[in-house]
Design a protein around this motif. Sequence first.
Motif, PDB file in Angstrom:
ATOM      1  N   TYR A 153       0.828  -1.205   0.000  1.00 24.65           N
ATOM      2  CA  TYR A 153       0.000   0.000   0.000  1.00 24.65           C
ATOM      3  C   TYR A 153       0.861   1.253   0.000  1.00 24.65           C
ATOM      4  CZ  TYR A 153      -3.798   3.215   0.835  1.00 24.65           C
ATOM      5  OH  TYR A 153      -4.693   4.251   0.700  1.00 24.65           O
ATOM      6  N   ALA A 154       1.953   1.233   0.745  1.00 26.41           N
ATOM      7  CA  ALA A 154       2.861   2.387   0.754  1.00 26.41           C
ATOM      8  C   ALA A 154       3.419   2.633  -0.649  1.00 26.41           C
ATOM      9  CB  ALA A 154       3.993   2.164   1.755  1.00 26.41           C
ATOM     10  N   ALA A 155       3.779   1.560  -1.342  1.00 28.32           N
ATOM     11  CA  ALA A 155       4.284   1.699  -2.716  1.00 28.32           C
ATOM     12  C   ALA A 155       3.215   2.291  -3.622  1.00 28.32           C
ATOM     13  CB  ALA A 155       4.745   0.342  -3.248  1.00 28.32           C
ATOM     14  N   TYR A 156       1.987   1.876  -3.439  1.00 33.22           N
ATOM     15  CA  TYR A 156       0.879   2.410  -4.229  1.00 33.22           C
ATOM     16  C   TYR A 156       0.703   3.903  -3.986  1.00 33.22           C
ATOM     17  CZ  TYR A 156      -3.856   3.545  -5.636  1.00 33.22           C
ATOM     18  OH  TYR A 156      -4.946   4.165  -6.196  1.00 33.22           O
ATOM     19  N   VAL A 157       0.664   4.305  -2.734  1.00 27.17           N
ATOM     20  CA  VAL A 157       0.456   5.713  -2.389  1.00 27.17           C
ATOM     21  C   VAL A 157       1.579   6.575  -2.958  1.00 27.17           C
ATOM     22  CG1 VAL A 157       0.395   7.360  -0.464  1.00 27.17           C
ATOM     23  CG2 VAL A 157      -0.955   5.261  -0.355  1.00 27.17           C
ATOM     24  N   VAL A 158       2.820   6.124  -2.809  1.00 32.62           N
ATOM     25  CA  VAL A 158       3.961   6.881  -3.329  1.00 32.62           C
ATOM     26  C   VAL A 158       3.878   6.991  -4.854  1.00 32.62           C
ATOM     27  CG1 VAL A 158       6.478   6.796  -3.647  1.00 32.62           C
ATOM     28  CG2 VAL A 158       5.486   6.400  -1.384  1.00 32.62           C
ATOM     29  N   THR A 159       3.519   5.892  -5.506  1.00 37.29           N
ATOM     30  CA  THR A 159       3.415   5.897  -6.971  1.00 37.29           C
ATOM     31  C   THR A 159       2.339   6.854  -7.454  1.00 37.29           C
ATOM     32  OG1 THR A 159       4.163   3.604  -7.061  1.00 37.29           O
ATOM     33  CG2 THR A 159       3.015   4.442  -8.992  1.00 37.29           C
ATOM     34  N   VAL A 160       1.162   6.786  -6.873  1.00 35.48           N
ATOM     35  CA  VAL A 160       0.059   7.643  -7.321  1.00 35.48           C
ATOM     36  C   VAL A 160       0.354   9.106  -6.993  1.00 35.48           C
ATOM     37  CG1 VAL A 160      -2.384   8.190  -6.999  1.00 35.48           C
ATOM     38  CG2 VAL A 160      -1.666   5.830  -7.256  1.00 35.48           C
ATOM     39  N   ALA A 161       0.902   9.368  -5.821  1.00 31.46           N
ATOM     40  CA  ALA A 161       1.241  10.749  -5.468  1.00 31.46           C
ATOM     41  C   ALA A 161       2.300  11.296  -6.420  1.00 31.46           C
ATOM     42  CB  ALA A 161       1.729  10.818  -4.026  1.00 31.46           C
ATOM     43  N   GLY A 162       3.243  10.465  -6.780  1.00 34.50           N
ATOM     44  CA  GLY A 162       4.269  10.895  -7.723  1.00 34.50           C
ATOM     45  C   GLY A 162       3.726  11.157  -9.116  1.00 34.50           C
ATOM     46  N   ARG A 163       2.748  10.362  -9.519  1.00 31.56           N
ATOM     47  CA  ARG A 163       2.144  10.547 -10.839  1.00 31.56           C
ATOM     48  C   ARG A 163       1.248  11.779 -10.909  1.00 31.56           C
ATOM     49  NH1 ARG A 163       0.352   4.509 -12.846  1.00 31.56           N
ATOM     50  NH2 ARG A 163       2.468   3.714 -13.140  1.00 31.56           N
ATOM     51  N   ALA A 164       0.796  12.241  -9.770  1.00 30.84           N
ATOM     52  CA  ALA A 164      -0.080  13.412  -9.770  1.00 30.84           C
ATOM     53  C   ALA A 164       0.681  14.635 -10.267  1.00 30.84           C
ATOM     54  CB  ALA A 164      -0.650  13.661  -8.379  1.00 30.84           C
ATOM     55  N   GLY A 165       1.929  14.760  -9.895  1.00 33.20           N
ATOM     56  CA  GLY A 165       2.768  15.839 -10.381  1.00 33.20           C
ATOM     57  C   GLY A 165       2.183  17.234 -10.208  1.00 33.20           C
ATOM     58  N   GLY A 166       1.615  17.510  -9.058  1.00 35.93           N
ATOM     59  CA  GLY A 166       1.052  18.828  -8.814  1.00 35.93           C
ATOM     60  C   GLY A 166      -0.405  18.977  -9.222  1.00 35.93           C
ATOM     61  N   ARG A 167      -0.913  18.047 -10.008  1.00 38.82           N
ATOM     62  CA  ARG A 167      -2.332  18.082 -10.400  1.00 38.82           C
ATOM     63  C   ARG A 167      -3.172  17.522  -9.255  1.00 38.82           C
ATOM     64  NH1 ARG A 167      -1.615  14.415 -15.621  1.00 38.82           N
ATOM     65  NH2 ARG A 167      -1.167  13.098 -13.858  1.00 38.82           N
ATOM     66  N   PRO A 168      -4.481  17.696  -9.319  1.00 40.89           N
ATOM     67  CA  PRO A 168      -5.344  17.047  -8.324  1.00 40.89           C
ATOM     68  C   PRO A 168      -5.194  15.519  -8.407  1.00 40.89           C
ATOM     69  CG  PRO A 168      -6.573  18.694  -9.558  1.00 40.89           C
ATOM     70  CD  PRO A 168      -5.239  18.561 -10.222  1.00 40.89           C
ATOM     71  N   LEU A 169      -5.278  14.863  -7.280  1.00 41.44           N
ATOM     72  CA  LEU A 169      -5.116  13.399  -7.256  1.00 41.44           C
ATOM     73  C   LEU A 169      -6.108  12.689  -8.164  1.00 41.44           C
ATOM     74  CD1 LEU A 169      -4.365  12.557  -3.522  1.00 41.44           C
ATOM     75  CD2 LEU A 169      -2.854  12.264  -5.482  1.00 41.44           C
ATOM     76  N   THR A 170      -7.298  13.234  -8.314  1.00 34.89           N
ATOM     77  CA  THR A 170      -8.310  12.576  -9.152  1.00 34.89           C
ATOM     78  C   THR A 170      -7.904  12.522 -10.614  1.00 34.89           C
ATOM     79  OG1 THR A 170      -9.504  14.673  -9.349  1.00 34.89           O
ATOM     80  CG2 THR A 170     -10.235  13.138  -7.630  1.00 34.89           C
ATOM     81  N   GLU A 171      -6.928  13.340 -11.008  1.00 36.95           N
ATOM     82  CA  GLU A 171      -6.444  13.325 -12.384  1.00 36.95           C
ATOM     83  C   GLU A 171      -5.231  12.423 -12.565  1.00 36.95           C
ATOM     84  OE1 GLU A 171      -5.778  17.323 -13.692  1.00 36.95           O
ATOM     85  OE2 GLU A 171      -7.781  17.965 -13.080  1.00 36.95           O
ATOM     86  N   ALA A 172      -4.693  11.904 -11.482  1.00 35.64           N
ATOM     87  CA  ALA A 172      -3.516  11.040 -11.560  1.00 35.64           C
ATOM     88  C   ALA A 172      -3.931   9.654 -12.065  1.00 35.64           C
ATOM     89  CB  ALA A 172      -2.870  10.905 -10.187  1.00 35.64           C
ATOM     90  N   PRO A 173      -3.121   9.062 -12.932  1.00 34.01           N
ATOM     91  CA  PRO A 173      -3.416   7.694 -13.363  1.00 34.01           C
ATOM     92  C   PRO A 173      -3.159   6.728 -12.198  1.00 34.01           C
ATOM     93  CG  PRO A 173      -1.380   8.471 -14.362  1.00 34.01           C
ATOM     94  CD  PRO A 173      -1.946   9.608 -13.596  1.00 34.01           C
ATOM     95  N   TYR A 174      -4.193   6.025 -11.783  1.00 37.14           N
ATOM     96  CA  TYR A 174      -4.073   5.164 -10.609  1.00 37.14           C
ATOM     97  C   TYR A 174      -4.414   3.708 -10.868  1.00 37.14           C
ATOM     98  CZ  TYR A 174      -9.142   5.116 -10.251  1.00 37.14           C
ATOM     99  OH  TYR A 174     -10.475   4.937 -10.507  1.00 37.14           O
ATOM    100  N   VAL A 175      -5.164   3.421 -11.917  1.00 33.54           N
ATOM    101  CA  VAL A 175      -5.685   2.062 -12.120  1.00 33.54           C
ATOM    102  C   VAL A 175      -4.562   1.043 -12.269  1.00 33.54           C
ATOM    103  CG1 VAL A 175      -7.105   0.594 -13.598  1.00 33.54           C
ATOM    104  CG2 VAL A 175      -7.853   2.910 -13.073  1.00 33.54           C
ATOM    105  N   ALA A 176      -3.605   1.329 -13.138  1.00 31.34           N
ATOM    106  CA  ALA A 176      -2.507   0.386 -13.351  1.00 31.34           C
ATOM    107  C   ALA A 176      -1.703   0.198 -12.069  1.00 31.34           C
ATOM    108  CB  ALA A 176      -1.603   0.869 -14.484  1.00 31.34           C
ATOM    109  N   ALA A 177      -1.439   1.294 -11.348  1.00 29.44           N
ATOM    110  CA  ALA A 177      -0.688   1.195 -10.092  1.00 29.44           C
ATOM    111  C   ALA A 177      -1.448   0.354  -9.068  1.00 29.44           C
ATOM    112  CB  ALA A 177      -0.409   2.584  -9.533  1.00 29.44           C
ATOM    113  N   LEU A 178      -2.749   0.538  -9.003  1.00 36.35           N
ATOM    114  CA  LEU A 178      -3.558  -0.233  -8.069  1.00 36.35           C
ATOM    115  C   LEU A 178      -3.503  -1.718  -8.419  1.00 36.35           C
ATOM    116  CD1 LEU A 178      -6.898   0.867  -6.591  1.00 36.35           C
ATOM    117  CD2 LEU A 178      -6.594  -1.476  -7.253  1.00 36.35           C
TER     118      LEU A 178
END
Length: 142
Positions: free
Chosen positions: A19-44
Amino acid sequence: MTHEEKRAWIRLVVSVVGYAAYVVTVAGRAGGRPLTEAPYVAALLWTVGGAIAASILAEIVMAVVNPGASRVTDVRDKEIARFGEHVGQAFVVIGAVAAMLMAMAGWDRFWIANVVYLCFVLSSVLGGVARIVVYRRSMPEW
């Protein structure tokens, strides 16, 4: 330490690390954008699949490292497993209810998926901690 207690430790550690790896990955993919715009499905999907694979691999390694260890479960092991499942199950229900309410309120799919995932992880962690505590102490008296 019994075989079942080692399995509880493995699942607990893998759940937290995954789960920690998931959170770090999604937060990193957000890149300053809102989290809802970050690609999360593949990471999940990758972290869930990776956690399952890591648990299996860790249990295989545990069996190879100590091949003579008894894998026999007794009544106490079964009671502890059932207790851990009951304790952890609360978060599965909380996650389902939260997801249902969020969907009815029209929340973004990102939040719904993440609440469900978080509750699955919390269920695994809480159930694992309950098992480990009971292995180290004793079953609670009701």
